[in-house]
Design an enzyme around this catalytic site. Structure first.
Site, PDB file in Angstrom:
ATOM      1  N   ASP A 103       8.411 -10.903 -27.631  1.00 48.55           N
ATOM      2  CA  ASP A 103       8.382 -12.313 -28.023  1.00 48.55           C
ATOM      3  C   ASP A 103       8.836 -12.509 -29.459  1.00 48.55           C
ATOM      4  O   ASP A 103       9.517 -13.487 -29.772  1.00 48.55           O
ATOM      5  CB  ASP A 103       6.974 -12.895 -27.831  1.00 48.55           C
ATOM      6  N   CYS A 140       3.717  -2.973 -29.126  1.00 47.07           N
ATOM      7  CA  CYS A 140       3.612  -2.787 -27.675  1.00 47.07           C
ATOM      8  C   CYS A 140       4.738  -3.462 -26.896  1.00 47.07           C
ATOM      9  O   CYS A 140       4.666  -3.560 -25.675  1.00 47.07           O
ATOM     10  CB  CYS A 140       2.249  -3.258 -27.171  1.00 47.07           C
ATOM     11  N   HIS A 146       0.822  -1.210   0.000  1.00 46.04           N
ATOM     12  CA  HIS A 146       0.000   0.000   0.000  1.00 46.04           C
ATOM     13  C   HIS A 146       0.857   1.262   0.000  1.00 46.04           C
ATOM     14  O   HIS A 146       0.592   2.226  -0.698  1.00 46.04           O
ATOM     15  CB  HIS A 146      -0.910  -0.017   1.223  1.00 46.04           C
ATOM     16  N   GLU A 153       3.436 -11.837 -32.631  1.00 43.37           N
ATOM     17  CA  GLU A 153       4.657 -12.054 -31.855  1.00 43.37           C
ATOM     18  C   GLU A 153       5.314 -13.398 -32.163  1.00 43.37           C
ATOM     19  O   GLU A 153       6.286 -13.781 -31.526  1.00 43.37           O
ATOM     20  CB  GLU A 153       4.392 -11.895 -30.354  1.00 43.37           C
TER      21      GLU A 153
HETATM   22  C1  PEP Z   1       5.552  -8.766 -26.237  1.00 44.83           C
HETATM   23  O1  PEP Z   1       5.776  -9.962 -26.358  1.00 44.83           O
HETATM   24  O2  PEP Z   1       6.182  -7.867 -26.861  1.00 44.83           O
HETATM   25  C2  PEP Z   1       4.511  -8.289 -25.314  1.00 44.83           C
HETATM   26  C3  PEP Z   1       4.150  -7.020 -25.254  1.00 44.83           C
HETATM   27  O3  PEP Z   1       3.934  -9.190 -24.486  1.00 44.83           O
HETATM   28  P1  PEP Z   1       4.598  -9.778 -23.144  1.00 44.83           P
HETATM   29  O4  PEP Z   1       5.837  -8.974 -22.873  1.00 44.83           O
HETATM   30  O5  PEP Z   1       3.538  -9.626 -22.107  1.00 44.83           O
HETATM   31  O6  PEP Z   1       4.870 -11.179 -23.533  1.00 44.83           O
HETATM   32 MG    MG Z   2       4.331 -11.447 -25.658  1.00 42.24          MG
END
Ligand code: PEP
Ligand code: MG
Length: 569
Positions: free
Chosen positions: A450, A497, A185, A426
């Site tokens: 990935d 991402c 917290h 990925e």
């Molecule tokens: C990725 O693989 O780039 C991704 C955003 O997912 P994670 O890091 O959660 O596997």
């Molecule tokens: Mg991933």
């Protein structure tokens, strides 16, 4: 000393050693104790504590992150089961403070036994508020940091959340604690108050009070006992950091835009509901990746549909008009979910992961899909499947989605029929097959974390093969370019991402390859806007043409660096 970063920042101030909260004698009984009198004094103390919490809540603003935390403490202290337990102990002759702390102990144990890490950390909040009531009942002064003589870095074993709530914030330049985790917290509070904080820092409780100390959260270090003649070296670091922060703050209300005026979509990667206020705070364009693993990990039972729905609905409402991309559970690999009792595998990253598990256990996915679909009427909610490798997998996932929609329709439960559905790209096979996958979906998001490991067959967590894990290598850049181009051709949105999107060189190369949608961790939002504001999309694009035919990572890095302006760092 090394610790776990919680809330970014730097500070160079004297250390203020924190007094620890008194440990009460739990066995203290009084022969002449009158249960009614004891309960009267406890009730009075509870009333005072609640009045104080409410005043603080008003100050924090109802509905704010801080306000919600006060609510949690109020609910705990007014819990009838808690009072019942105290009453029982009072009738056994326990003195007020012993009765309060014993009853609190029972509740704390209950919280600590929960497997969900966030919930088990709530034990500290129970202990905190109960100690405050015990202090009040005895008319004792609770360790107080509401008046600090000068700016300081608070250092100690632990810090009760309520102590921080009432602290003299003007003078708190940083916090370093031996105990605590990212989800304690006190960590959540420190983050929301934006106080540079390091937890799990062994040695923080043995710091000399008043000793000049330097805290650099990003580097995860705390140095103490700095000599006066060394002060200027540290002061210079702080000065540089302050200048950068000031510049970055200027980007808060600005859109992400390149130097030559191209508007870039900057979305957020979020891993827990607590951080959902950040995208708006930093002027981001929504959430590009809401990881939902937190719902499944560190707990004994799977989350129910209603439990998930409540979280997604609240998230959608918080994100408002902007998109909220909820990724379905991505477990397996390095993310174990104990309650699923997944088999131990020789090669977990190549094995039973994410949608592969969901396709074998459709009920698991169906529960989550129903919750996501139901939340879709509360905002621009979108759904994304991770680790899709083949067209057959995607078709099967969409079939389960149709099934979930049919169920909701027949039950009369509302959802957005047009909710956008996308996949993470990925796995290299998804890039190769994108022409066939794209007609079935509305968007893709490249998971570079990935994608890199699967391109080079190099485990993303293995130091020995780290040399292969390089996003500047043309092989992975070729796959990324192919994904961007295929998406454009198919008329679907494409973002990225993975961590690469928040890296300064990564951003430049992605811009060069034509990407216009980045999803990054919220603590990088402002520095990403700053980096984009220096880059010229047109100059980067020129480098992009050559990147696809480069020979190795050095050549691509050279090409990208040549397109960077001199002040890019
Ligand atoms: C990725 O693989 O780039 C991704 C955003 O997912 P994670 O890091 O959660 O596997
Ligand atoms: Mg991933």
């Amino acid at each position: 000393m090394k610790g776990t970063p919680v809330s970014p920042g730097q500070a160079l101030e004297k250390a203020h050693l924190l007094a620890q909260v008194h440990t009460f004698d739990l066995d203290k009984k009084s022969l002449s104790a009158d249960k009614n009198r004891i309960m009267e004094s406890i009730d009075r103390a509870v009333e005072q504590a609640v009045a104080r919490l409410r005043r603080s809540k008003e100050r924090a603003g109802a509905g704010s992150e801080l306000g919600e935390l006060f609510d949690v403490q109020e609910t705990m202290i007014l819990d009838p089961a808690f009072r019942e337990e105290m009453e029982k102990l009072a009738s056994q002759g326990y003195e007020p403070a012993a009765a309060i702390m014993r009853a609190s102990g029972t509740q704390e144990e209950m919280f600590r036994s929960l497997e969900d890490e966030y919930m088990s950390q709530r034990a500290d909040d129970v202990h905190d508020i109960a100690s405050r009531v015990a202090y009040l009942v005895l008319g004792m002064e609770y360790p107080d940091i509401s008046r600090l003589p000068e700016n300081c870095i608070l250092a100690g074993e632990d810090l009760m959340p309520s102590m921080l709530l009432y602290a003299d914030m003007e003078h708190v330049a940083g916090i370093v604690l031996e105990k605590g985790t990212k989800t304690s917290h006190v960590s959540i509070l420190a983050s929301s108050l934006e106080i540079p904080t390091l937890v799990g820092c062994v040695g923080a409780a043995s710091v000399e009070h008043g000793s000049l100390s330097y805290l650099d959260v990003e580097a995860g270090v705390f140095e103490t006992g700095i000599r006066m003649e060394e002060k200027s070296i540290y002061a210079e670091k702080i000065q540089k950091y302050k200048e950068l922060r000031k510049e970055l703050r200027g980007f808060t209300g600005k859109d992400a835009r390149t130097a030559d005026g191209e508007r870039i979509q900057l979305l957020a990667n979020v891993i827990d509901p607590v951080s959902l206020g950040r995208p708006a705070e930093y002027g981001m364009d929504g959430v590009g990746l809401f990881r939902t693993e937190f719902l499944y990990m560190n707990r004994g039972k799977l989350p129910t549909e209603d439990e998930q729905f409540a979280i997604y609905k609240k998230a959608a409402e918080k994100i408002g008009q902007n998109p909220l991309v909820i990724r379905t559970l991505d477990i397996g690999g390095d993310k174990d979910v104990r309650c699923l009792k997944l088999p131990k595998e020789e090669n977990p990253f190549m094995g039973f992961r994410a949608v592969r598990i969901c396709l074998k256990q459709p009920d698991l996915l169906n529960t989550q899909l129903r919750a996501i679909l139901r939340s879709s009427v509360y905002g621009d909610v979108r759904m994304m499947f991770p680790m899709v490798a083949t067209v057959g997998e995607l078709e099967a996932l969409l079939e389960i989605t149709s099934g979930a929609k049919k169920e909701l329709l027949s039950e009369g439960k509302a959802f957005n029929e047009k909710m956008k559905i996308g996949i993470m790209v990925e796995i290299p096979s998804a890039v190769i097959m994108l022409e066939h996958l794209a007609p079935l979906i509305d968007f893709v998001s490249i998971g570079s974390n990935d994608l890199i490991q699967y391109t080079y067959a190099a485990d993303r967590n293995n130091k020995n093969v780290e040399y292969l894990y390089n996003f500047m290598d043309p092989a992975v850049l070729w796959l990324i370019k192919k994904t961007i181009d295929s998406s454009r051709k198919a008329g679907i949105e494409c973002s990225l991402c993975g961590e690469m999107a928040g890296d300064p060189l990564g951003m430049a190369v992605l811009l060069a390859l034509g990407l216009r949608k980045f999803s990054v961790s919220t603590n990088l939002a402002l520095s990403c806007k700053r980096h984009l504001s220096i880059l010229s999309a047109a100059e980067c694009a020129k480098a992009g043409e050559k990147i696809a035919s480069a020979r190795d990572a050095e050549e691509t890095a050279g090409l990208v660096r040549a397109a960077l302006p001199g002040n890019y760092s």
